[in-house]
Scaffold this active site. Structure first.
Site, PDB file in Angstrom:
ATOM      1  N   LEU A 159       5.861  -2.963 -12.063  1.00 22.02           N
ATOM      2  CA  LEU A 159       5.980  -2.763 -10.618  1.00 22.02           C
ATOM      3  C   LEU A 159       4.556  -2.578 -10.121  1.00 22.02           C
ATOM      4  O   LEU A 159       3.727  -1.966 -10.802  1.00 22.02           O
ATOM      5  CB  LEU A 159       6.794  -1.506 -10.313  1.00 22.02           C
ATOM      6  CG  LEU A 159       8.303  -1.554 -10.556  1.00 22.02           C
ATOM      7  CD1 LEU A 159       8.929  -0.200 -10.243  1.00 22.02           C
ATOM      8  CD2 LEU A 159       8.976  -2.642  -9.719  1.00 22.02           C
ATOM      9  N   ASP A 160       4.270  -3.068  -8.917  1.00 17.22           N
ATOM     10  CA  ASP A 160       2.936  -2.852  -8.332  1.00 17.22           C
ATOM     11  C   ASP A 160       2.665  -1.358  -8.219  1.00 17.22           C
ATOM     12  O   ASP A 160       3.596  -0.568  -8.094  1.00 17.22           O
ATOM     13  CB  ASP A 160       2.861  -3.389  -6.899  1.00 17.22           C
ATOM     14  CG  ASP A 160       3.192  -4.843  -6.808  1.00 17.22           C
ATOM     15  OD1 ASP A 160       3.070  -5.542  -7.811  1.00 17.22           O
ATOM     16  OD2 ASP A 160       3.578  -5.252  -5.683  1.00 17.22           O
ATOM     17  N   LYS A 161       1.397  -1.043  -8.126  1.00 17.44           N
ATOM     18  CA  LYS A 161       0.990   0.362  -7.983  1.00 17.44           C
ATOM     19  C   LYS A 161       1.711   1.036  -6.802  1.00 17.44           C
ATOM     20  O   LYS A 161       2.150   2.177  -6.893  1.00 17.44           O
ATOM     21  CB  LYS A 161      -0.529   0.401  -7.776  1.00 17.44           C
ATOM     22  CG  LYS A 161      -1.124   1.762  -7.796  1.00 17.44           C
ATOM     23  CD  LYS A 161      -2.642   1.663  -7.783  1.00 17.44           C
ATOM     24  CE  LYS A 161      -3.257   3.055  -7.745  1.00 17.44           C
ATOM     25  NZ  LYS A 161      -4.718   3.019  -7.711  1.00 17.44           N
ATOM     26  N   HIS A 179       3.495  -9.901  -7.595  1.00 17.56           N
ATOM     27  CA  HIS A 179       3.572  -9.435  -6.198  1.00 17.56           C
ATOM     28  C   HIS A 179       4.550 -10.285  -5.385  1.00 17.56           C
ATOM     29  O   HIS A 179       4.304 -10.567  -4.211  1.00 17.56           O
ATOM     30  CB  HIS A 179       2.194  -9.510  -5.516  1.00 17.56           C
ATOM     31  CG  HIS A 179       1.232  -8.468  -5.995  1.00 17.56           C
ATOM     32  ND1 HIS A 179      -0.003  -8.306  -5.452  1.00 17.56           N
ATOM     33  CD2 HIS A 179       1.328  -7.531  -6.966  1.00 17.56           C
ATOM     34  CE1 HIS A 179      -0.644  -7.321  -6.062  1.00 17.56           C
ATOM     35  NE2 HIS A 179       0.152  -6.839  -7.001  1.00 17.56           N
ATOM     36  N   ARG A 214       6.022  -9.077  -1.857  1.00 20.84           N
ATOM     37  CA  ARG A 214       4.926  -8.907  -0.885  1.00 20.84           C
ATOM     38  C   ARG A 214       4.412 -10.283  -0.441  1.00 20.84           C
ATOM     39  O   ARG A 214       4.166 -10.520   0.747  1.00 20.84           O
ATOM     40  CB  ARG A 214       3.780  -8.094  -1.504  1.00 20.84           C
ATOM     41  CG  ARG A 214       4.195  -6.675  -1.840  1.00 20.84           C
ATOM     42  CD  ARG A 214       3.086  -5.873  -2.505  1.00 20.84           C
ATOM     43  NE  ARG A 214       3.647  -4.688  -3.137  1.00 20.84           N
ATOM     44  CZ  ARG A 214       3.954  -3.557  -2.489  1.00 20.84           C
ATOM     45  NH1 ARG A 214       3.703  -3.444  -1.210  1.00 20.84           N
ATOM     46  NH2 ARG A 214       4.500  -2.536  -3.130  1.00 20.84           N
TER      47      ARG A 214
END
Ligand code: URA
Length: 237
Positions: free
Chosen positions: A106-108, A190, A193
């Site tokens: 998962l992204d930060k 990502h 997004r």
């Protein structure tokens, strides 16, 4: 498995330290003291919580799969600058053998359901494109939705800016003027997004709450739970 090897694989002690703990009477199996570190221990008993070190139940042996509710600001990496998701787990787990790894990333900034496992076959089954379990996300965008997101994302022809291969159909269900639920059948870098960026919008919060039939449930942010076999099976429903 020999007790000293087991305690070392679980990150509690070196084999020497394990021998010392046994001699000191600190290790018990089903309430009985184990005096010798070379004694074989049934892993099933350990899994059931029968082994204790200094009065504390010893962690489950491999295969171990856990579900973490990831807070924002933590990186899915073993080594990076700043906070790592592994910082949310017991320190001794850094020395577990086999090592625990995140199932994908998962992204930060993304929150929610993160699976970690030391079972390589399971990890590949979850992320393999053929068996890929759908991931469910709650998305909040900066701007109002356009109205054609669901049609575009589900078309099988949607191209993210910069990619040359269209996305597999994704399911978008709007909930408010600027939020909704996305179900993805693949996991590109990502991805969500970039899907919204392609339409001129921006994701402001992203939260994963389900993989296959396994929901995050009521695990508090920053907390985790050890998954039972039946929970793991739910990933593939
Ligand atoms: N899509 C993203 O953009 N980020 C994630 O962390 C997961 C899916």
């Amino acid at each position: 498995m020999r007790l000293d090897r087991l305690l070392s694989n679980l990150g509690y002690a070196t084999r020497k330290e394990a021998a010392r703990a046994c001699r000191a009477g600190l290790v018990t199996l089903s309430g009985e003291t184990i005096a010798r570190a070379d004694q074989a221990v049934e892993l099933e008993l350990v899994r059931q919580g029968a082994l204790a070190l200094d009065g504390e139940i010893v962690d489950p042996p491999a295969p171990l799969t856990i579900m973490l509710n990831k807070p924002a600001g933590y990186t899915c990496s073993h080594k990076d600058v700043g906070a790592l998701v592994y910082d949310l787990l017991p320190y001794r787990w850094r020395s577990r053998k086999p090592a625990l790894s995140t199932v994908g990333r998962l992204d930060k900034a993304t929150t929610g359901q993160l699976l970690l496992t030391d079972d390589g076959d399971l990890l590949h089954r979850i992320i393999h494109p053929r068996t890929h379990s759908p991931r469910h996300y709650h998305v909040r965008a900066r701007d109002s939705l356009r109205g054609d997101e669901a049609r575009l994302f589900s078309s099988g022809a949607f191209l993210i800016n910069g990619d040359d291969k269209p996305l597999k159909p994704a399911i978008w269900s709007p909930e408010t003027d600027n939020s909704g639920v996305m179900i993805l059948n693949e996991g590109r870098y990502h991805q969500i997004r970039r899907m919204f960026q392609t339409l001129g919008n921006e994701v402001v919060t992203l939260h994963r709450f389900q993989t296959g039939g396994l929901a995050l449930g009521d695990i508090e942010e920053g907390q985790y739970k050890v998954l039972k076999d039946e929970d793991v099976q739910r990933i593939f429903l």
